[in-house]
Enzyme design. Structure first.
Site, PDB file in Angstrom:
ATOM      1  N   CYS A 107       1.413  -1.451   0.424  1.00 33.62           N
ATOM      2  CA  CYS A 107      -0.556  -0.318  -0.166  1.00 33.62           C
ATOM      3  C   CYS A 107       0.755   1.224  -0.036  1.00 33.62           C
ATOM      4  O   CYS A 107       1.062   1.224   1.031  1.00 33.62           O
ATOM      5  CB  CYS A 107      -0.726   0.234   1.423  1.00 33.62           C
ATOM      6  SG  CYS A 107      -1.891   1.368   1.648  1.00 33.62           S
ATOM      7  N   CYS A 137      -0.619   3.985   2.146  1.00 34.31           N
ATOM      8  CA  CYS A 137      -0.242   3.806   3.586  1.00 34.31           C
ATOM      9  C   CYS A 137       1.170   3.806   3.596  1.00 34.31           C
ATOM     10  O   CYS A 137       1.920   4.387   4.776  1.00 34.31           O
ATOM     11  CB  CYS A 137      -0.419   2.386   4.123  1.00 34.31           C
ATOM     12  SG  CYS A 137      -2.160   1.672   3.240  1.00 34.31           S
ATOM     13  N   ASP A 138       2.148   3.611   3.003  1.00 35.50           N
ATOM     14  CA  ASP A 138       4.020   3.521   3.292  1.00 35.50           C
ATOM     15  C   ASP A 138       4.704   4.820   2.733  1.00 35.50           C
ATOM     16  O   ASP A 138       6.001   4.556   3.282  1.00 35.50           O
ATOM     17  CB  ASP A 138       4.121   2.403   3.628  1.00 35.50           C
ATOM     18  CG  ASP A 138       3.384   1.212   4.703  1.00 35.50           C
ATOM     19  OD1 ASP A 138       2.900   1.920   5.505  1.00 35.50           O
ATOM     20  OD2 ASP A 138       3.347  -0.090   4.394  1.00 35.50           O
TER      21      ASP A 138
HETATM   22  P1  FAD Z   1     -10.128  -5.848   7.087  1.00 35.57           P
HETATM   23  O1  FAD Z   1      -9.240  -4.440   8.131  1.00 35.57           O
HETATM   24  O2  FAD Z   1      -8.957  -6.298   6.280  1.00 35.57           O
HETATM   25  O3  FAD Z   1     -10.832  -6.551   7.994  1.00 35.57           O
HETATM   26  C1  FAD Z   1     -10.956  -7.789   7.578  1.00 35.57           C
HETATM   27  C2  FAD Z   1     -11.804  -8.214   8.760  1.00 35.57           C
HETATM   28  O4  FAD Z   1     -12.268  -9.845   8.254  1.00 35.57           O
HETATM   29  C3  FAD Z   1     -10.698  -9.449   9.164  1.00 35.57           C
HETATM   30  O5  FAD Z   1     -10.704  -9.274  10.032  1.00 35.57           O
HETATM   31  C4  FAD Z   1     -10.648 -10.613   9.033  1.00 35.57           C
HETATM   32  O6  FAD Z   1     -10.275 -11.802   9.685  1.00 35.57           O
HETATM   33  C5  FAD Z   1     -12.307 -10.321   8.456  1.00 35.57           C
HETATM   34  N1  FAD Z   1     -12.205 -11.898   7.042  1.00 35.57           N
HETATM   35  C6  FAD Z   1     -12.851 -12.216   6.586  1.00 35.57           C
HETATM   36  N2  FAD Z   1     -13.064 -12.750   5.597  1.00 35.57           N
HETATM   37  C7  FAD Z   1     -13.901 -13.170   6.909  1.00 35.57           C
HETATM   38  C8  FAD Z   1     -15.347 -14.447   7.020  1.00 35.57           C
HETATM   39  N3  FAD Z   1     -15.358 -15.562   5.912  1.00 35.57           N
HETATM   40  N4  FAD Z   1     -15.801 -14.799   8.302  1.00 35.57           N
HETATM   41  C9  FAD Z   1     -14.841 -13.750   8.895  1.00 35.57           C
HETATM   42  N5  FAD Z   1     -14.532 -12.571   8.744  1.00 35.57           N
HETATM   43  C10 FAD Z   1     -13.995 -12.238   8.158  1.00 35.57           C
HETATM   44  N6  FAD Z   1      -4.723   2.349   5.820  1.00 35.57           N
HETATM   45  C11 FAD Z   1      -4.076   3.581   6.600  1.00 35.57           C
HETATM   46  O7  FAD Z   1      -5.277   3.975   6.591  1.00 35.57           O
HETATM   47  N7  FAD Z   1      -2.915   3.197   6.919  1.00 35.57           N
HETATM   48  C12 FAD Z   1      -2.424   2.699   6.517  1.00 35.57           C
HETATM   49  O8  FAD Z   1      -1.257   3.224   7.255  1.00 35.57           O
HETATM   50  C13 FAD Z   1      -2.383   1.638   6.488  1.00 35.57           C
HETATM   51  N8  FAD Z   1      -1.579   1.033   6.282  1.00 35.57           N
HETATM   52  C14 FAD Z   1      -1.682  -0.680   5.708  1.00 35.57           C
HETATM   53  C15 FAD Z   1      -0.380  -1.800   6.294  1.00 35.57           C
HETATM   54  C16 FAD Z   1      -0.877  -2.583   5.661  1.00 35.57           C
HETATM   55  C17 FAD Z   1       0.732  -3.878   5.814  1.00 35.57           C
HETATM   56  C18 FAD Z   1      -1.843  -3.610   4.794  1.00 35.57           C
HETATM   57  C19 FAD Z   1      -2.634  -4.471   4.214  1.00 35.57           C
HETATM   58  C20 FAD Z   1      -2.618  -2.228   4.693  1.00 35.57           C
HETATM   59  C21 FAD Z   1      -2.100  -1.194   5.208  1.00 35.57           C
HETATM   60  N9  FAD Z   1      -3.872  -0.205   5.408  1.00 35.57           N
HETATM   61  C22 FAD Z   1      -3.124   1.315   6.152  1.00 35.57           C
HETATM   62  C23 FAD Z   1      -5.099  -0.418   4.285  1.00 35.57           C
HETATM   63  C24 FAD Z   1      -6.259  -1.490   6.059  1.00 35.57           C
HETATM   64  O9  FAD Z   1      -5.355  -1.754   6.586  1.00 35.57           O
HETATM   65  C25 FAD Z   1      -7.375  -1.587   5.177  1.00 35.57           C
HETATM   66  O10 FAD Z   1      -7.627  -0.297   4.250  1.00 35.57           O
HETATM   67  C26 FAD Z   1      -8.253  -1.633   6.135  1.00 35.57           C
HETATM   68  O11 FAD Z   1      -8.120  -2.864   6.852  1.00 35.57           O
HETATM   69  C27 FAD Z   1      -9.908  -2.334   5.960  1.00 35.57           C
HETATM   70  O12 FAD Z   1     -10.556  -2.070   6.845  1.00 35.57           O
HETATM   71  P2  FAD Z   1     -11.659  -3.415   6.801  1.00 35.57           P
HETATM   72  O13 FAD Z   1     -12.598  -3.404   7.937  1.00 35.57           O
HETATM   73  O14 FAD Z   1     -12.611  -3.156   5.332  1.00 35.57           O
HETATM   74  O15 FAD Z   1     -11.537  -4.982   6.391  1.00 35.57           O
END
Ligand code: FAD
Length: 315
Positions: free
Chosen positions: A136, A139-140
């Site tokens: 990302c 992000c980084d």
């Molecule tokens: P996610 O955080 O992806 O969470 C998805 C959840 O769904 C998880 O808990 C998983 O266990 C659950 N899940 C999936 N499938 C199932 C299932 N079948 N049953 C039950 N649960 C399930 N964003 C920023 O704003 N700032 C940053 O500095 C930043 N740094 C990042 C660094 C890295 C390395 C990465 C990979 C991403 C980064 N991001 C950052 C992006 C950010 O992490 C994501 O945009 C954000 O986490 C998305 O949130 P979400 O709730 O949609 O999903």
């Protein structure tokens, strides 16, 4: 199979899921949330988050997600471990199977299962996770000001990430497997003419090296039919831009998705085509994929769930 009936079920424990749980809890919906394989979501695999409003000194990703969980629980969310393994959204109440052993019937469903970044599959990507490897740039990228980075990928996303990084870094290499970029013509022109970007065609990244984090990448350049050249380049950051996989498989037969699997919602809302089923966060967002946008859409999904349940006379 054991059965349970709830009003509001949230699948996923990232910023979208926990924000939905905070709002749904405060609206008295008694939300039940299943965490999935990655409790706390993607932010738990990174170190410091510097762009989430409210933390002037930045915050550790795992710590931030623990705080979100505590906040959701404080307002009555029932946070459970378990994975949604099947879904039947053909009729209300909707049925979600957890860990293939329990069925939850729910009136309102919030899908916040995220989208997983694709990696090349190198051992070194795991070894240097958070120490120079990132999926990302938004992000980084800030951590690589005036440094040298490589972006892997040949599509629009890779070009966008490279251009974003070129605004911060000293030099950006794009490592492309093919002899051409898959990106749109306009993006190709922008990267090919950018003074800080160099595209390495017909090149594969095969490993990384460095003592305390990434210091270089090992590359293989294809030359003609059978010839190859192995070489390495000093870099400080290695960015993957080869796509994401939205975690939407079990919902696909019911909700509309794009060709990659992102859930399509109605306009700017989290409403899917199934009444009472909402999608929030990265699973429905091919464009922004940030913690703050995920949290914002989790908030919208909970407000929509409350209005839906209220209109049905269920709360
Ligand atoms: P996610 O955080 O992806 O969470 C998805 C959840 O769904 C998880 O808990 C998983 O266990 C659950 N899940 C999936 N499938 C199932 C299932 N079948 N049953 C039950 N649960 C399930 N964003 C920023 O704003 N700032 C940053 O500095 C930043 N740094 C990042 C660094 C890295 C390395 C990465 C990979 C991403 C980064 N991001 C950052 C992006 C950010 O992490 C994501 O945009 C954000 O986490 C998305 O949130 P979400 O709730 O949609 O999903």
């Amino acid at each position: 199979m054991e059965k349970e009936r709830v009003k509001c079920l949230i699948i996923g424990s990232g910023p979208a899921g926990y924000t939905a749980a905070i709002y749904a809890g405060r609206a008295n919906l008694s939300p039940v949330l299943y965490e999935g394989l990655q409790p706390g979501g993607q932010l738990t695999i990174t170190t410091d988050i510097e762009n989430f409003p409210g933390y002037p000194e930045g915050i550790n990703g795992t710590e931030m997600m623990e705080d979100l969980r505590k906040q959701a629980e404080k307002f009555g969310a029932d946070v459970r471990s378990g994975i949604a393994t099947a879904a039947d959204l053909s009729k209300s109440p909707y049925t979600i199977t957890i860990d293939e052993e329990k069925q939850i019937e729910t009136e309102a469903l919030i899908i916040s299962t995220g989208a997983t970044a694709k990696y090349l599959g190198l051992d070194d990507e795991k070894k240097y996770a958070g120490m120079g490897v990132s999926a990302c740039a938004t992000c980084d990228g800030f951590f690589y000001r005036k440094k040298v980075v490589a972006v892997v990928g040949g599509g629009d996303t890779a070009c966008e990430e490279a251009i974003y990084l070129a605004g911060l870094a000293k030099k950006v290499y794009i490592v492309v497997r093919k002899s051409y970029l898959r990106a749109s013509k306009i993006m190709q022109d922008r990267v090919l003419t950018h003074p800080k970007i160099e595209v390495l065609f017909e090149t594969n990244a095969v490993g990384l090296f460095g003592e305390n984090g990434v210091e270089g990448v090992n590359l293989v350049k294809r030359k003609g039919e059978s010839d190859e050249e192995n070489y390495s380049l000093p870099i400080d950051g290695f960015f993957l831009a080869i796509g994401h996989k939205p975690n939407s498989d079990i919902f696909k037969p019911y909700v509309e998705t794009d060709e990659t699997g992102y859930i399509i919602t109605e306009g700017n809302s989290p409403r899917t085509r199934v009444p009472g089923v909402f999608a929030a966060g990265d699973v429905a967002d091919p464009h922004y994929r940030q913690a703050i946008t995920a949290a914002g859409s989790g908030c919208k999904a909970a407000i929509e769930a409350e209005r839906y349940l209220s209109a049905k006379g269920l709360i």
